[in-house]
Design an enzyme around this catalytic site. Structure first.
Site, short mmCIF file in Angstrom:
data_model
loop_
_atom_site.label_atom_id
_atom_site.label_comp_id
_atom_site.label_asym_id
_atom_site.label_seq_id
_atom_site.Cartn_x
_atom_site.Cartn_y
_atom_site.Cartn_z
N LYS A 109 9.28 -2.86 -3.71
CA LYS A 109 9.10 -4.18 -4.28
C LYS A 109 9.55 -4.16 -5.74
O LYS A 109 9.52 -3.09 -6.35
CB LYS A 109 7.64 -4.62 -4.15
CG LYS A 109 6.68 -3.68 -4.89
CD LYS A 109 5.40 -4.34 -5.29
CE LYS A 109 4.67 -3.37 -6.19
NZ LYS A 109 3.67 -3.89 -7.02
N HIS A 139 3.25 0.37 -0.24
CA HIS A 139 2.32 1.46 0.04
C HIS A 139 0.94 0.99 0.48
O HIS A 139 0.20 1.73 1.07
CB HIS A 139 2.23 2.44 -1.12
CG HIS A 139 1.70 1.84 -2.37
ND1 HIS A 139 2.48 1.12 -3.23
CD2 HIS A 139 0.47 1.85 -2.90
CE1 HIS A 139 1.76 0.71 -4.23
NE2 HIS A 139 0.53 1.15 -4.08
N LYS A 143 -1.68 2.32 4.07
CA LYS A 143 -3.06 2.77 4.02
C LYS A 143 -3.67 2.79 5.41
O LYS A 143 -3.50 1.86 6.19
CB LYS A 143 -3.88 1.84 3.12
CG LYS A 143 -3.64 2.06 1.65
CD LYS A 143 -4.34 3.30 1.18
CE LYS A 143 -4.09 3.52 -0.31
NZ LYS A 143 -4.51 4.84 -0.74
N GLU A 177 -6.91 -4.65 -10.49
CA GLU A 177 -6.60 -3.38 -11.13
C GLU A 177 -7.34 -3.33 -12.45
O GLU A 177 -7.47 -4.35 -13.13
CB GLU A 177 -5.09 -3.28 -11.39
CG GLU A 177 -4.28 -3.11 -10.14
CD GLU A 177 -2.79 -3.06 -10.44
OE1 GLU A 177 -2.24 -1.96 -10.48
OE2 GLU A 177 -2.21 -4.12 -10.66
N ASP A 196 4.56 -9.80 -8.41
CA ASP A 196 4.35 -8.36 -8.30
C ASP A 196 3.45 -8.03 -7.10
O ASP A 196 3.66 -7.02 -6.44
CB ASP A 196 3.71 -7.85 -9.60
CG ASP A 196 3.60 -6.33 -9.63
OD1 ASP A 196 4.53 -5.67 -9.13
OD2 ASP A 196 2.59 -5.82 -10.15
N HIS A 201 1.96 -7.62 -1.17
CA HIS A 201 0.70 -7.06 -0.65
C HIS A 201 -0.22 -8.12 -0.07
O HIS A 201 -0.68 -8.01 1.05
CB HIS A 201 -0.09 -6.36 -1.75
CG HIS A 201 0.65 -5.28 -2.44
ND1 HIS A 201 1.50 -4.44 -1.78
CD2 HIS A 201 0.65 -4.88 -3.73
CE1 HIS A 201 2.00 -3.59 -2.63
NE2 HIS A 201 1.51 -3.83 -3.83
N LYS A 299 -4.62 -7.81 -13.51
CA LYS A 299 -4.72 -6.57 -14.27
C LYS A 299 -5.99 -6.66 -15.13
O LYS A 299 -6.46 -7.76 -15.42
CB LYS A 299 -3.51 -6.44 -15.20
CG LYS A 299 -2.19 -6.42 -14.44
CD LYS A 299 -1.63 -5.03 -14.43
CE LYS A 299 -0.39 -4.95 -13.60
NZ LYS A 299 -0.29 -3.68 -12.90
#
Lengths: 448, 314
Positions: A109, A139, A143, A177, A196, A201, A299
């Site tokens: 990405k 990723h 999982k 995050e 992002d 995701h 974030k």
């Protein structure tokens, strides 16, 4: 140049450094075997000779290591260099799978920055590689728990009956995050949280949560179901009311003093890039009509956590007094993706005492504790899938394009209003507008 | 951990399993986060009270103290699977970090479950506005932990926000149960009430406010120089007095006109029992809120009954 040649750098760090960075027990013999096959090829993207050396190196390895012409190119390169790198590989004839050997490409990405650029990227990649040889790596989808989402939904009788609008009130998908942008100013500024994270995701998690049962776990079947549900999903009609964005301010987060987004090195003082994005998505089909899906990512939140929470409706009748159930919320089923992978079920229970006091309790299933063997790192699993040519976990370009169709109107709206995203305190759960967006629909964000 | 279960049955094995699960501490079944803002002075008592509370309410207990070091840092100590089903995280803040404790605590709250804050000693004037208090939906203070308990309780009452309670109130639970039973059993109109307690006893002050709020009659406080805590409540009816007296802090005597004297256990309770009881309720305590409103009114009345000193009679 991503692949380098020459003798392996044999001043490897001490084995303690290596083992410290290993997630599973460090085994010297495995490391030595890996070292045998590592080469560095140095060069510039424009340097044709370097690509020729790369080809020679691969051929040499084919013989020495017995790889037999099977190559996977992992393009960890800036999006703007894609075209160049792919045409260089093509020029050297490395992109086409030949008889008895495959040639695959892994791209990371962001898969474009809107629908149009995603389509351009797709044209570039497909000019060189067959569509089944393109692996868009995400990723999160590697999982164990994401795969377990499929197991939870389709291997059990318990959940399917409630997995619809009759029982589910709303769904919250969160990826938080605790870090800021770190040294990634060049990548992040102008991209922002929605591009992002939400585009890939969170919309993939939404698809896995909301899709119908595939007839098998065959890649094509799974992809069909994901595409169907993404095609039924749409952005909110009133974008101003049902989305929120924010930018972190300086302050104290988790016991550390941190910079605000605009104070980070390499960030334009007037940057309108959002570091918090929350959107509502509605799915227009029989299963989900009227059930809002709320997606948020940011974030500098209090902790690092990714989860999908299905909130159930309140019981239609409660034969208790108001006092008994004042502290009772609604049932919830939470699929925790990371870092503490597992499943949580929340329900009401009586507090042990003479009073009839009912309160929410949670029941957890944690993978980390329950299975003796540690689950493999997501990337390990994905790279293995690339090598095996097993693509069910990888989104195809149709899914990427459908995701942009959901996000593009929101991104355009944000670009049009041309204002600074609302500031939020570092280490908090986001700006006031994020709270207000859910309050409008009568909900509150979970504390994940 | 190794558990030996010699000469056993299926039930014995099962019991050992349950015991082991409890002592290892299943991180899952925790019901809330308890934030405890303590002084180093009474750290051990508070730690023990936390352990006891954790036994009835499996929870994540975050014990917050300020250390003496000038450098800005935080030390943590985690107790897991030691006698308690939940976990106790002890955080000690030093230097500049003392002003940013909430940033650490916020990140450690359990997901989507209630948060309770408890100040066993000195507490902020308006707990709801305190950075730690603001993280919680329930705030528990203890006026008796302050140097001037009466003033502390009055401050609490004036700054009340929903979700606040004070251990002063929890100490009254057995008294309230006994008084409520007495009033219900004895069908007479109560003209006035006298509450006698030790000097500086905040519970006596609050009990008087509760009685006034519930009975809508004059409630007078008096101070006694002997005895512990509340020593007597006398309710004056047209037929005579209903009296509950407790001189030794353990056993009370109940007397009413025409009834034989009865002895009732009315023990002053330890901190551990108080906090454990208090944690049973996570919602807003409406009766407490009403009593605190009445307490403010009583404090503002010119002929304030607080401070009247009379000789307590048996």
């Amino acid at each position: 140049m991503p692949v380098a040649t020459g003798p392996p750098r044999t001043s490897p760090r001490s084995s303690t450094t290596r083992s410290r960075n290993a997630r599973t027990p460090f085994r010297e013999e495995v490391w030595q075997q890996l070292l045998e096959g590592i080469r560095f090829v140095a060069g510039d993207f424009t340097d044709e000779a370097a690509f020729a050396t790369l080809k020679d190196t691969l051929q040499e390895l084919d013989e020495a290591q017995g790889t037999g012409g099977n190559h996977a190119f992992y393009l960890s390169v800036p999006p703007k260099a894609f075209d160049l790198v792919i045409s260089q590989l093509k020029k050297q004839g490395m992109t086409k799978s030949v008889k008895g050997a495959w040639s695959r490409v892994v791209i990371e990405k962001p898969f474009g920055h809107d629908l149009a650029s995603a389509q351009v990227l797709e044209r570039q990649v497909s000019s060189a590689f067959d569509s089944q040889s393109v692996f868009r790596i995400d990723h999160y989808l590697g999982k164990e728990t994401v795969q377990n989402m499929l197991a939870l939904r389709f291997a059990n009788q318990l959940f399917e009956p409630i997995w619809n609008r009759n029982y589910i009130d709303h769904v919250q998908i969160t990826m938080a995050e605790d870090i800021g942008i770190g040294g990634r100013a060049g990548y992040y500024d102008g991209i922002g949280a929605a591009r992002d994270v939400i585009q890939n995701h969170l919309l993939q998690l939404l698809a896995l949560t909301a899709m119908e049962e595939p007839t098998s776990f065959d890649a094509a079947q799974l992809r069909t179901e994901k595409q169907k549900v993404l095609a039924a999903a749409r952005p909110p009609r009133d974008i101003a009311a049902h989305t929120a964005r924010g930018q972190y301010r300086g302050g104290w987060a988790g016991g550390r003093q941190v910079l605000g987004y605009l104070e980070e090195e390499g960030i334009d003082q007037a940057s309108q890039t959002e570091t918090y994005a929350a959107i509502r998505v509605d799915i227009d089909n029989r299963r989900w009509a009227g059930v809002p899906f709320y997606l948020r990512t940011a974030k500098r939140m209090p902790r690092r956590v990714t989860e999908v929470a299905l909130n159930l409706r309140r019981a239609p009748h409660l034969p208790f007094t108001h006092n008994d159930i004042e502290a009772l919320g609604t049932n919830a089923l939470v699929m925790r993706i990371q870092p503490d992978e597992g499943i949580t079920l929340r329900f009401g229970a009586k507090v042990p005492a003479t009073l009839m006091e009912i309160r929410d309790v949670t029941m957890d299933f944690a993978y980390g504790n329950s299975f003796a063997e540690s689950s493999p790192e997501a990337y390990e699993r994905l790279i293995l899938d690339v090598l095996l040519g097993d693509p069910p976990l990888f989104p195809q370009h149709e899914e990427v394009e459908l995701s942009w169709k959901i996000l593009d109107p929101i991104l355009d709206f944000w670009a049009d209003i041309d204002t600074q995203p609302e500031g939020y305190a570092s280490g908090s759960w986001g700006p006031e507008s994020g709270r207000a967006m859910l309050a409008r629909d009568g909900f509150v964000w979970r504390r994940p | 951990m190794i558990i030996n279960v010699p000469d056993t049955t299926a039930t014995g094995v099962h019991m050992a399993l349950v015991k082991a699960r409890h002592s290892v501490g299943v991180a899952s079944s925790m019901v809330f986060t308890l934030l405890v803002v303590a002084d180093l002075r009474n750290y051990d008592d508070v730690f023990n009270a936390c352990k006891d509370a954790g036994r009835e309410h499996p929870s994540r207990i975050i014990l917050i103290t300020n250390g003496l070091s000038a450098s800005s840092r935080m030390d943590a100590e985690i107790h897991l699977g030691e006698e308690v089903p939940g976990e106790i995280i002890s955080l000690r803040f030093h230097g500049e970090m003392v002003n940013h404790r909430d940033s650490v605590v916020l990140a450690l709250l359990l997901p989507d479950s209630p948060v309770v804050a408890w100040w066993p000693g000195k507490s902020p004037d308006k707990p709801g506005d305190d950075p730690i208090g603001a993280l919680a939906t329930r705030r528990i203070t203890d006026a008796m932990g302050a140097s001037n308990p009466l003033r502390a309780l009055e401050t609490r009452a004036r700054n009340y926000s929903p979700g606040d309670t004070d251990l002063t109130w929890t100490r009254l639970t057995p008294w309230r149960a006994l008084l409520a039973a007495a009033v219900e059993q004895y069908p007479a109109t109560i003209a006035d009430v006298t509450v006698t307690s030790a000097a500086n006893n905040a519970s006596g002050m609050l009990l008087a406010a509760w009685l006034e709020d519930r009975l809508k009659c004059t409630v007078v406080r008096s101070e006694s120089t002997t005895g512990l805590g509340i020593t007597q409540v006398r309710m004056n009816t047209s037929k005579g007095d209903i009296t509950i007296s407790r001189e030794d802090g353990r056993m009370a005597t109940f007397s009413a006109p025409g009834l034989p004297r009865r002895v009732v256990a009315l023990r002053r309770r330890e901190l551990n029992a108080l906090i454990t009881e208090e944690l049973r309720r996570i919602d807003v305590d409406d009766i407490f809120a009403a009593s605190m409103r009445c307490l403010v009114q009583r404090c503002e009345r010119p002929a304030d009954p607080v401070g009247i000193v009379a000789k307590a009679s048996g």
